[in-house]
Design a protein around this motif. Structure first.
Motif, PDB file in Angstrom:
ATOM      1  N   MET A   1     -54.735  -3.755  13.987  1.00  0.00           N
ATOM      2  CA  MET A   1     -53.810  -3.497  12.897  1.00  0.00           C
ATOM      3  C   MET A   1     -54.553  -3.504  11.553  1.00  0.00           C
ATOM      4  O   MET A   1     -55.320  -4.429  11.275  1.00  0.00           O
ATOM      5  CB  MET A   1     -52.714  -4.568  12.878  1.00  0.00           C
ATOM      6  N   ARG A   2     -54.291  -2.494  10.714  1.00  0.00           N
ATOM      7  CA  ARG A   2     -55.023  -2.395   9.450  1.00  0.00           C
ATOM      8  C   ARG A   2     -54.707  -3.527   8.486  1.00  0.00           C
ATOM      9  O   ARG A   2     -55.557  -3.973   7.723  1.00  0.00           O
ATOM     10  CB  ARG A   2     -54.673  -1.074   8.737  1.00  0.00           C
ATOM     11  N   HIS A   3     -53.439  -3.960   8.459  1.00  0.00           N
ATOM     12  CA  HIS A   3     -52.989  -4.814   7.380  1.00  0.00           C
ATOM     13  C   HIS A   3     -52.825  -6.270   7.807  1.00  0.00           C
ATOM     14  O   HIS A   3     -51.930  -6.966   7.369  1.00  0.00           O
ATOM     15  CB  HIS A   3     -51.645  -4.297   6.839  1.00  0.00           C
ATOM     16  N   GLY A   4     -53.699  -6.752   8.661  1.00  0.00           N
ATOM     17  CA  GLY A   4     -53.594  -8.130   9.070  1.00  0.00           C
ATOM     18  C   GLY A   4     -52.549  -8.292  10.164  1.00  0.00           C
ATOM     19  O   GLY A   4     -52.195  -7.356  10.867  1.00  0.00           O
ATOM     20  N   SER A   5     -52.024  -9.491  10.296  1.00  0.00           N
ATOM     21  CA  SER A   5     -51.149  -9.788  11.427  1.00  0.00           C
ATOM     22  C   SER A   5     -49.823  -9.041  11.349  1.00  0.00           C
ATOM     23  O   SER A   5     -49.270  -8.629  12.369  1.00  0.00           O
ATOM     24  CB  SER A   5     -50.885 -11.295  11.493  1.00  0.00           C
ATOM     25  N   THR A 124     -43.979   1.994  -4.881  1.00  0.00           N
ATOM     26  CA  THR A 124     -43.733   1.235  -6.106  1.00  0.00           C
ATOM     27  C   THR A 124     -43.454  -0.235  -5.816  1.00  0.00           C
ATOM     28  O   THR A 124     -43.956  -1.128  -6.507  1.00  0.00           O
ATOM     29  CB  THR A 124     -42.553   1.844  -6.877  1.00  0.00           C
ATOM     30  N   LEU A 125     -42.660  -0.484  -4.794  1.00  0.00           N
ATOM     31  CA  LEU A 125     -42.342  -1.870  -4.441  1.00  0.00           C
ATOM     32  C   LEU A 125     -43.602  -2.643  -4.097  1.00  0.00           C
ATOM     33  O   LEU A 125     -43.784  -3.789  -4.530  1.00  0.00           O
ATOM     34  CB  LEU A 125     -41.365  -1.884  -3.269  1.00  0.00           C
ATOM     35  N   GLY A 126     -44.495  -2.028  -3.342  1.00  0.00           N
ATOM     36  CA  GLY A 126     -45.742  -2.698  -2.998  1.00  0.00           C
ATOM     37  C   GLY A 126     -46.665  -2.885  -4.183  1.00  0.00           C
ATOM     38  O   GLY A 126     -47.323  -3.921  -4.317  1.00  0.00           O
ATOM     39  N   ARG A 127     -46.707  -1.900  -5.051  1.00  0.00           N
ATOM     40  CA  ARG A 127     -47.608  -1.959  -6.202  1.00  0.00           C
ATOM     41  C   ARG A 127     -47.111  -2.920  -7.280  1.00  0.00           C
ATOM     42  O   ARG A 127     -47.905  -3.645  -7.887  1.00  0.00           O
ATOM     43  CB  ARG A 127     -47.766  -0.562  -6.797  1.00  0.00           C
ATOM     44  N   GLU A 128     -45.806  -2.957  -7.502  1.00  0.00           N
ATOM     45  CA  GLU A 128     -45.268  -3.707  -8.634  1.00  0.00           C
ATOM     46  C   GLU A 128     -44.551  -4.999  -8.241  1.00  0.00           C
ATOM     47  O   GLU A 128     -44.317  -5.843  -9.100  1.00  0.00           O
ATOM     48  CB  GLU A 128     -44.309  -2.821  -9.431  1.00  0.00           C
ATOM     49  N   GLY A 129     -44.213  -5.146  -6.958  1.00  0.00           N
ATOM     50  CA  GLY A 129     -43.443  -6.317  -6.549  1.00  0.00           C
ATOM     51  C   GLY A 129     -44.252  -7.572  -6.337  1.00  0.00           C
ATOM     52  O   GLY A 129     -43.693  -8.674  -6.324  1.00  0.00           O
ATOM     53  N   GLY A 130     -45.560  -7.414  -6.123  1.00  0.00           N
ATOM     54  CA  GLY A 130     -46.418  -8.580  -6.006  1.00  0.00           C
ATOM     55  C   GLY A 130     -46.512  -9.180  -4.625  1.00  0.00           C
ATOM     56  O   GLY A 130     -47.165 -10.215  -4.442  1.00  0.00           O
ATOM     57  N   LEU A 131     -45.893  -8.571  -3.612  1.00  0.00           N
ATOM     58  CA  LEU A 131     -45.929  -9.099  -2.247  1.00  0.00           C
ATOM     59  C   LEU A 131     -46.087  -7.970  -1.240  1.00  0.00           C
ATOM     60  O   LEU A 131     -45.673  -6.833  -1.503  1.00  0.00           O
ATOM     61  CB  LEU A 131     -44.630  -9.856  -1.925  1.00  0.00           C
ATOM     62  N   PRO A 132     -46.655  -8.267  -0.066  1.00  0.00           N
ATOM     63  CA  PRO A 132     -46.649  -7.290   1.029  1.00  0.00           C
ATOM     64  C   PRO A 132     -45.217  -6.918   1.401  1.00  0.00           C
ATOM     65  O   PRO A 132     -44.280  -7.696   1.168  1.00  0.00           O
ATOM     66  CB  PRO A 132     -47.347  -8.034   2.173  1.00  0.00           C
ATOM     67  N   VAL A 133     -45.066  -5.747   1.996  1.00  0.00           N
ATOM     68  CA  VAL A 133     -43.739  -5.196   2.271  1.00  0.00           C
ATOM     69  C   VAL A 133     -43.565  -4.923   3.761  1.00  0.00           C
ATOM     70  O   VAL A 133     -44.422  -4.296   4.391  1.00  0.00           O
ATOM     71  CB  VAL A 133     -43.523  -3.886   1.483  1.00  0.00           C
ATOM     72  N   VAL A 134     -42.439  -5.376   4.309  1.00  0.00           N
ATOM     73  CA  VAL A 134     -41.988  -4.979   5.637  1.00  0.00           C
ATOM     74  C   VAL A 134     -40.885  -3.945   5.437  1.00  0.00           C
ATOM     75  O   VAL A 134     -39.901  -4.201   4.735  1.00  0.00           O
ATOM     76  CB  VAL A 134     -41.452  -6.178   6.444  1.00  0.00           C
ATOM     77  N   ALA A 156     -48.824   3.881   6.162  1.00  0.00           N
ATOM     78  CA  ALA A 156     -50.216   3.999   5.718  1.00  0.00           C
ATOM     79  C   ALA A 156     -50.445   3.402   4.340  1.00  0.00           C
ATOM     80  O   ALA A 156     -51.592   3.259   3.912  1.00  0.00           O
ATOM     81  CB  ALA A 156     -50.635   5.468   5.719  1.00  0.00           C
ATOM     82  N   LEU A 157     -49.375   3.033   3.627  1.00  0.00           N
ATOM     83  CA  LEU A 157     -49.541   2.411   2.313  1.00  0.00           C
ATOM     84  C   LEU A 157     -50.217   1.047   2.475  1.00  0.00           C
ATOM     85  O   LEU A 157     -49.889   0.287   3.389  1.00  0.00           O
ATOM     86  CB  LEU A 157     -48.177   2.233   1.633  1.00  0.00           C
ATOM     87  N   PRO A 158     -51.139   0.703   1.590  1.00  0.00           N
ATOM     88  CA  PRO A 158     -51.881  -0.558   1.762  1.00  0.00           C
ATOM     89  C   PRO A 158     -51.024  -1.807   1.671  1.00  0.00           C
ATOM     90  O   PRO A 158     -51.393  -2.849   2.212  1.00  0.00           O
ATOM     91  CB  PRO A 158     -52.917  -0.512   0.627  1.00  0.00           C
ATOM     92  N   SER A 159     -49.871  -1.721   1.012  1.00  0.00           N
ATOM     93  CA  SER A 159     -49.013  -2.894   0.857  1.00  0.00           C
ATOM     94  C   SER A 159     -48.046  -3.092   2.015  1.00  0.00           C
ATOM     95  O   SER A 159     -47.419  -4.148   2.130  1.00  0.00           O
ATOM     96  CB  SER A 159     -48.213  -2.780  -0.442  1.00  0.00           C
ATOM     97  N   VAL A 160     -47.880  -2.096   2.877  1.00  0.00           N
ATOM     98  CA  VAL A 160     -46.926  -2.188   3.982  1.00  0.00           C
ATOM     99  C   VAL A 160     -47.585  -2.882   5.167  1.00  0.00           C
ATOM    100  O   VAL A 160     -48.676  -2.486   5.614  1.00  0.00           O
ATOM    101  CB  VAL A 160     -46.405  -0.788   4.377  1.00  0.00           C
ATOM    102  N   VAL A 183     -49.526  -0.670  11.712  1.00  0.00           N
ATOM    103  CA  VAL A 183     -48.873  -1.939  11.400  1.00  0.00           C
ATOM    104  C   VAL A 183     -47.979  -2.314  12.573  1.00  0.00           C
ATOM    105  O   VAL A 183     -47.570  -1.443  13.355  1.00  0.00           O
ATOM    106  CB  VAL A 183     -48.030  -1.858  10.107  1.00  0.00           C
ATOM    107  N   PRO A 184     -47.643  -3.588  12.735  1.00  0.00           N
ATOM    108  CA  PRO A 184     -46.756  -3.979  13.831  1.00  0.00           C
ATOM    109  C   PRO A 184     -45.375  -3.345  13.697  1.00  0.00           C
ATOM    110  O   PRO A 184     -44.835  -3.199  12.592  1.00  0.00           O
ATOM    111  CB  PRO A 184     -46.666  -5.504  13.687  1.00  0.00           C
TER     112      PRO A 184
END
Length: 269
Positions: A1-5, A124-134, A156-160, A183-184
Motif C-alpha cells: 500500500m502506498r500510503h501506509g497502513s 482540497t480536503l487533503g491539502r488544507e484539512g491537515g489530516l489524511p483522508v478516508v 492516487a492522491l497523496p493524502s488519501v 490504498v486499503p
C-alpha cells in the motif's frame, strides 16, 4: 500500500451517546470505547451510525473530543458529514486539533456535483484539512456517486489513505479491490462482508454491539461466521433506516449507555 497502513482491520463506526439534554455523554463514550477496545483497530465517531449528518457543531466537537480522550492509543478517524468542501475542511482542521488521526468524508452534497468537483473536493480536503483522508463512498448522504475511474483518481492522491465502501454494490467493491487502488478498501456494510472477502478490513456499526464477531470476520474465513453475521444483523436491526436507534437501545440494555436519546431527526438522508 502506498500510503501506509490505511487502517485495515476492524474500525467501529460509533453511535453518539447523548444525555437527556442533548449533550454528548462523555462517561457513556468511555464505557462504549472500553467495551470494544479489545477487538477493534480504530474508532470512527460522528459518521452515519453516529448521526453525523444531524449533529450540531457542539455535539460533533464533543463526540470527537470524547472519543479521542478515551481512545487509549487507538487511532480516531473523525467522521465529517458536511455539504461543502469548505465546511469539511473546517471540521478537519478542528479534528486535527482534537487529536484525530484521519478524517472520513463523503463527496460534496447534491446530484449536480460533477466528477471533477468530487476529485477536487478530496484534493482540497487533503491539502488544507491537515489530516489524511478516508473516502466515504456512499450514495445516501451526498445524493451522488463516484464513478469507478474518478474513485481510482482520488485514491492516487497523496493524502488519501483508504476507501470506506458503503455504496452497496459488492461487484463494484470487488472490482475496486482488483484494480489495486494503492490504498486499503474497507467494507462499510457488514451484511456484504461475505460477498467481498477480498477487502482489507471493515468499518461497521455492528462492532458497537458485536465487536468479537467483527474481529472474527476479519481474521476469517468469513464463511465460518456467515450464519452468525446474518443473525446478528437481524437481531440488532441493522436493516432499519434508523439502525442507530436499535444499537443505542441494546447498549442501554447492557448498561453501556445511560439513555437511548438520538438527535431526533429520523433516518439518514
Amino acid at each position: 500500500m502506498r500510503h501506509g497502513s490505511g487502517y485495515p482491520g476492524v474500525t467501529v463506526a460509533l453511535v453518539t451517546p447523548l444525555t437527556d439534554d442533548g449533550d454528548v455523554a462523555e462517561e457513556d463514550v468511555g464505557r462504549l470505547v472500553a467495551s470494544v477496545r479489545p477487538y477493534v483497530d480504530a474508532l470512527l465517531p460522528a459518521l452515519s451510525t453516529g448521526e453525523g449528518w444531524a449533529l450540531t457543531d457542539r455535539q460533533w466537537h464533543g463526540m470527537v473530543a470524547a472519543t479521542a480522550g478515551h481512545a487509549a492509543g487507538l487511532p480516531v478517524l473523525a467522521g465529517i458529514q458536511r455539504p461543502t468542501t469548505e465546511q469539511a475542511v473546517a471540521r478537519a482542521r478542528t479534528a486535527a486539533g482534537l487529536g484525530a488521526a484521519a478524517v472520513v468524508a463523503p463527496t460534496p452534497y447534491g446530484p449536480d456535483v460533477t466528477q471533477e468537483e468530487m476529485y477536487r473536493h478530496y484534493e482540497t480536503l487533503g491539502r488544507e484539512g491537515g489530516l489524511p483522508v478516508v473516502v466515504y463512498h456512499e450514495r445516501e448522504v451526498s445524493g451522488n456517486d463516484l464513478r469507478p475511474d474518478t474513485l481510482l483518481r482520488i485514491c492516487a492522491l497523496p493524502s488519501v489513505v483508504a476507501v470506506k465502501d458503503s455504496a452497496g454494490d459488492p461487484a463494484a467493491t470487488r472490482e475496486l479491490v482488483a484494480a489495486r487502488p494503492g490504498v486499503p478498501v474497507l467494507q462499510g456494510l457488514e451484511h456484504l462482508l461475505p460477498a467481498t472477502e477480498g477487502v482489507d478490513g471493515q468499518v461497521t456499526a455492528l462492532a458497537n454491539v458485536e465487536p468479537a464477531l467483527c474481529a472474527a470476520l476479519h481474521t476469517g474465513p468469513v464463511s465460518d461466521h456467515t450464519a452468525a453475521l446474518a443473525a446478528a444483523c437481524a437481531r440488532h436491526g441493522l436493516d432499519r433506516p434508523d439502525w442507530y436507534r436499535a444499537l443505542k437501545s441494546e447498549l442501554c440494555r447492557r448498561g453501556v449507555l445511560t439513555t437511548e436519546r438520538t438527535t431526533g431527526t429520523g433516518g439518514a438522508p
